[in-house]
Design an enzyme around this catalytic site. Structure first.
Site, PDB file in Angstrom:
ATOM      1  N   HIS A 131      41.715  52.298  36.700  1.00 44.27           N
ATOM      2  CA  HIS A 131      41.219  52.281  35.318  1.00 44.27           C
ATOM      3  C   HIS A 131      41.133  53.742  34.853  1.00 44.27           C
ATOM      4  O   HIS A 131      40.951  54.644  35.674  1.00 44.27           O
ATOM      5  CB  HIS A 131      39.823  51.641  35.342  1.00 44.27           C
ATOM      6  CG  HIS A 131      39.191  51.437  34.002  1.00 44.27           C
ATOM      7  ND1 HIS A 131      38.529  52.436  33.328  1.00 44.27           N
ATOM      8  CD2 HIS A 131      39.091  50.335  33.226  1.00 44.27           C
ATOM      9  CE1 HIS A 131      38.048  51.954  32.189  1.00 44.27           C
ATOM     10  NE2 HIS A 131      38.380  50.683  32.101  1.00 44.27           N
ATOM     11  N   ASP A 208      35.658  52.879  43.145  1.00 46.54           N
ATOM     12  CA  ASP A 208      35.282  52.327  41.848  1.00 46.54           C
ATOM     13  C   ASP A 208      35.090  50.819  42.050  1.00 46.54           C
ATOM     14  O   ASP A 208      36.054  50.068  42.179  1.00 46.54           O
ATOM     15  CB  ASP A 208      36.405  52.625  40.840  1.00 46.54           C
ATOM     16  CG  ASP A 208      36.192  51.924  39.512  1.00 46.54           C
ATOM     17  OD1 ASP A 208      35.209  51.182  39.365  1.00 46.54           O
ATOM     18  OD2 ASP A 208      37.040  52.122  38.612  1.00 46.54           O
ATOM     19  N   GLN A 211      34.832  46.205  39.235  1.00 48.75           N
ATOM     20  CA  GLN A 211      35.289  44.810  39.198  1.00 48.75           C
ATOM     21  C   GLN A 211      34.941  44.052  40.481  1.00 48.75           C
ATOM     22  O   GLN A 211      35.166  42.842  40.552  1.00 48.75           O
ATOM     23  CB  GLN A 211      36.812  44.741  38.978  1.00 48.75           C
ATOM     24  CG  GLN A 211      37.277  45.257  37.639  1.00 48.75           C
ATOM     25  CD  GLN A 211      36.811  44.408  36.448  1.00 48.75           C
ATOM     26  OE1 GLN A 211      36.330  43.291  36.599  1.00 48.75           O
ATOM     27  NE2 GLN A 211      36.947  44.962  35.263  1.00 48.75           N
ATOM     28  N   LYS A 234      28.946  44.085  33.737  1.00 52.02           N
ATOM     29  CA  LYS A 234      29.990  43.157  34.206  1.00 52.02           C
ATOM     30  C   LYS A 234      29.439  42.183  35.238  1.00 52.02           C
ATOM     31  O   LYS A 234      30.159  41.350  35.780  1.00 52.02           O
ATOM     32  CB  LYS A 234      31.147  43.943  34.830  1.00 52.02           C
ATOM     33  CG  LYS A 234      31.896  44.822  33.825  1.00 52.02           C
ATOM     34  CD  LYS A 234      33.092  45.470  34.495  1.00 52.02           C
ATOM     35  CE  LYS A 234      33.620  46.672  33.771  1.00 52.02           C
ATOM     36  NZ  LYS A 234      34.372  46.362  32.555  1.00 52.02           N
ATOM     37  N   CYS A 373      42.648  49.610  29.382  1.00 53.58           N
ATOM     38  CA  CYS A 373      42.273  50.940  29.912  1.00 53.58           C
ATOM     39  C   CYS A 373      42.940  51.219  31.249  1.00 53.58           C
ATOM     40  O   CYS A 373      42.350  51.868  32.131  1.00 53.58           O
ATOM     41  CB  CYS A 373      40.758  51.097  30.035  1.00 53.58           C
ATOM     42  SG  CYS A 373      39.926  50.987  28.467  1.00 53.58           S
TER      43      CYS A 373
HETATM   44  N1  7TS Z   1      36.613  50.699  36.563  1.00 57.10           N
HETATM   45  C1  7TS Z   1      37.190  49.501  36.440  1.00 57.10           C
HETATM   46  C2  7TS Z   1      38.032  48.973  37.556  1.00 57.10           C
HETATM   47  C3  7TS Z   1      36.981  48.764  35.282  1.00 57.10           C
HETATM   48  O1  7TS Z   1      37.555  47.568  35.169  1.00 57.10           O
HETATM   49  C4  7TS Z   1      36.173  49.296  34.254  1.00 57.10           C
HETATM   50  C5  7TS Z   1      35.958  48.580  32.952  1.00 57.10           C
HETATM   51  C6  7TS Z   1      35.592  50.542  34.454  1.00 57.10           C
HETATM   52  C7  7TS Z   1      35.837  51.223  35.620  1.00 57.10           C
HETATM   53  C8  7TS Z   1      34.710  51.166  33.450  1.00 57.10           C
HETATM   54  O2  7TS Z   1      33.526  50.466  33.278  1.00 57.10           O
HETATM   55  P1  7TS Z   1      32.476  50.947  32.203  1.00 57.10           P
HETATM   56  O3  7TS Z   1      31.382  49.951  32.292  1.00 57.10           O
HETATM   57  O4  7TS Z   1      32.065  52.309  32.601  1.00 57.10           O
HETATM   58  O5  7TS Z   1      33.193  50.923  30.891  1.00 57.10           O
HETATM   59  N2  7TS Z   1      36.987  47.668  32.616  1.00 57.10           N
HETATM   60  C9  7TS Z   1      37.150  47.087  31.420  1.00 57.10           C
HETATM   61  C10 7TS Z   1      38.146  46.125  31.218  1.00 57.10           C
HETATM   62  O6  7TS Z   1      38.935  45.760  32.063  1.00 57.10           O
HETATM   63  N3  7TS Z   1      38.085  45.710  29.928  1.00 57.10           N
HETATM   64  O7  7TS Z   1      37.081  46.350  29.330  1.00 57.10           O
HETATM   65  C11 7TS Z   1      36.490  47.214  30.241  1.00 57.10           C
END
Ligand code: 7TS
Length: 415
Positions: A131, A208, A211, A234, A373
């Protein structure tokens, strides 16, 4: 089609009953089918109620007041930290730092650990399936410090090419940073083995887990990562709070990230003394109600069982992949269900992913279209965008079937 009760691993009616938004209709007679949990999950009433109860009866700032409310708020907030530690298999809550989200957790490491430890020419290994949150902070560092970045390649099946990983480890990286589960391909990576190999090569490991933690049983202690990042929103929790786990000796040595109240023990006009862990990395008033909500989310997920959630999603993704095969002109990205979490990104040869998502939306089906992203992995597969369905504990086999019917309607409109 109804779920075969022998296959059902959780009480789906009970689960769905806990999520108020799932009773919503998108228009009269068209119920919401929410298949966008990889972007953010829905929230159960336990989380919503814990946060409103906090605001209604305990609201105060933490770590500073000696009045009753301040003490209660501090206990509620800090007990969330204990729950997080326990949930991911970590003994000491001192190693759990609250951030705004996974993105900020990764940036914290790039800012504090990497700037203190890496110099020009040092190598950081990432993967092609990251990501943007686990690419851009390192690119900024590369521009600023001249560190080098290299990427483990991804195979046609959407798996990490472990030969490429081994080769890169031979170049003695200082840091290896990779996703536990891809938000585009759904690939669940062999993180324990990758951590062991990276450590053998002398590297520090950041994972990371944005997910993974919501969907799989994750034991960070067992995996052995040095840093592990994820977001509450999430995993049935609120937006505005994320987690960085860090190895204690690394955290102790790292300089603070942001400066301000709470992260200090003592301030004089010319200097300061940093606070103990984890507060050293938490400047300013923290996300208190959000912490309470995250604690409630963990209680909720634990009561259902992470194994059951994982098995349920396996059932859904297996069904989805089988049924997508029937739809003419669809290509699905990522590995087989054995190596995949509940994420399916796909495209039609001749229909734009945004059009697919828009038509599905008119049938109440919420999916995401775009690059999610994760532009580099889309580019790798020669795609500007995909349509993505992502599942969570509240989704049903019937919803998967409705999505497939929706795709047939899309085909009809564009044929
Ligand atoms: N890493 C992964 C693998 C992700 O899927 C996401 C967010 C992030 C980091 C970042 O998370 P945040 O909470 O800091 O924004 N992924 C997604 C997505 O797949 N669609 O919207 C956000």
């Amino acid at each position: 089609m109804h779920i075969d009760p022998d296959l059902a691993v959780l009480d789906i009616e009970y689960v769905r009953g806990q999520f108020p938004v799932l009773s919503r209709e998108i228009k009269p007679g068209v119920p919401l089918i929410y298949l966008d949990s990889a972007a953010t999950s829905q929230k159960p009433r336990q989380v919503i109620e814990a946060m409103s109860t906090y605001y209604e009866s305990q609201n105060a700032n933490v770590h500073r007041g000696i009045h009753r409310l301040a003490e209660e708020a501090t206990v509620s907030f800090e007990s969330a930290r204990e729950k997080v530690a326990q949930f991911i298999g970590i003994e000491s809550a001192r190693q759990i730092i609250f951030t705004r989200n996974a993105t900020e957790a990764i940036n914290l490491v790039a800012h504090s650990w990497a700037r203190a430890n890496l110099k020009k020419g040092d190598l950081i290994i990432l993967t092609e399936m990251e990501h943007h949150s686990n690419i851009v902070p390192w690119q900024i560092l590369a521009q600023e410090r001249g560190v080098r970045l290299a990427f483990v390649s991804v195979t046609e099946d959407g798996l990490l090419d472990l030969n490429s990983f081994h080769d890169l480890l031979g170049e003695k990286p200082r840091l290896v940073a990779f996703t536990h589960m891809s938000n585009m391909l759904g690939t669940v990576n062999p993180v324990k083995e990758m951590t062991r190999l990276s450590h053998d090569a002398g590297a520090v490991v950041l994972i990371d887990g944005a997910q993974a933690v919501p969907h799989l049983p994750v034991n960070v202690g067992d995996i052995g990562a040095d840093f592990y990042a994820f977001s509450a929103h999430k995993m049935c929790g609120p937006t505005g709070i994320g987690v960085l786990y860090g190895r204690e000796d690394l955290l102790e040595e790292m300089p603070p990230f942001l400066g301000g109240g709470d992260m200090i023990k003592r301030v004089q006009l010319e200097s300061f003394t940093a606070n103990d862990l984890p507060y050293k990395f938490e400047a300013g008033t923290p996300p208190i109600a959000e912490g309470v909500g995250l604690g409630a989310a963990i209680d909720f997920l634990t009561s259902i069982g992470m194994d059951a959630i994982h098995q349920h999603e396996k059932l859904l993704i297996g069904r989805m992949l089988d049924r997508l095969e029937e739809v003419p002109g669809v290509r699905v990205y990522g590995p087989s269900a054995d190596h995949k979490g509940g994420v399916a990104s796909f495209s039609f040869v001749d229909i734009h992913p945004h059009d697919v998502a828009q038509i599905l939306d008119s049938h109440g089906i919420a999916v995401r279209a775009g690059h999610h992203c994760a532009m580099p992995i889309h580019e790798k597969f020669g795609l500007p965008a995909t349509t993505r369905a992502s599942f969570y504990l509240y989704n049903t086999v019937e919803e998967v079937d409705s999505l497939i019917e929706g795709l047939y309607k899309v085909k009809e409109i564009f044929s």
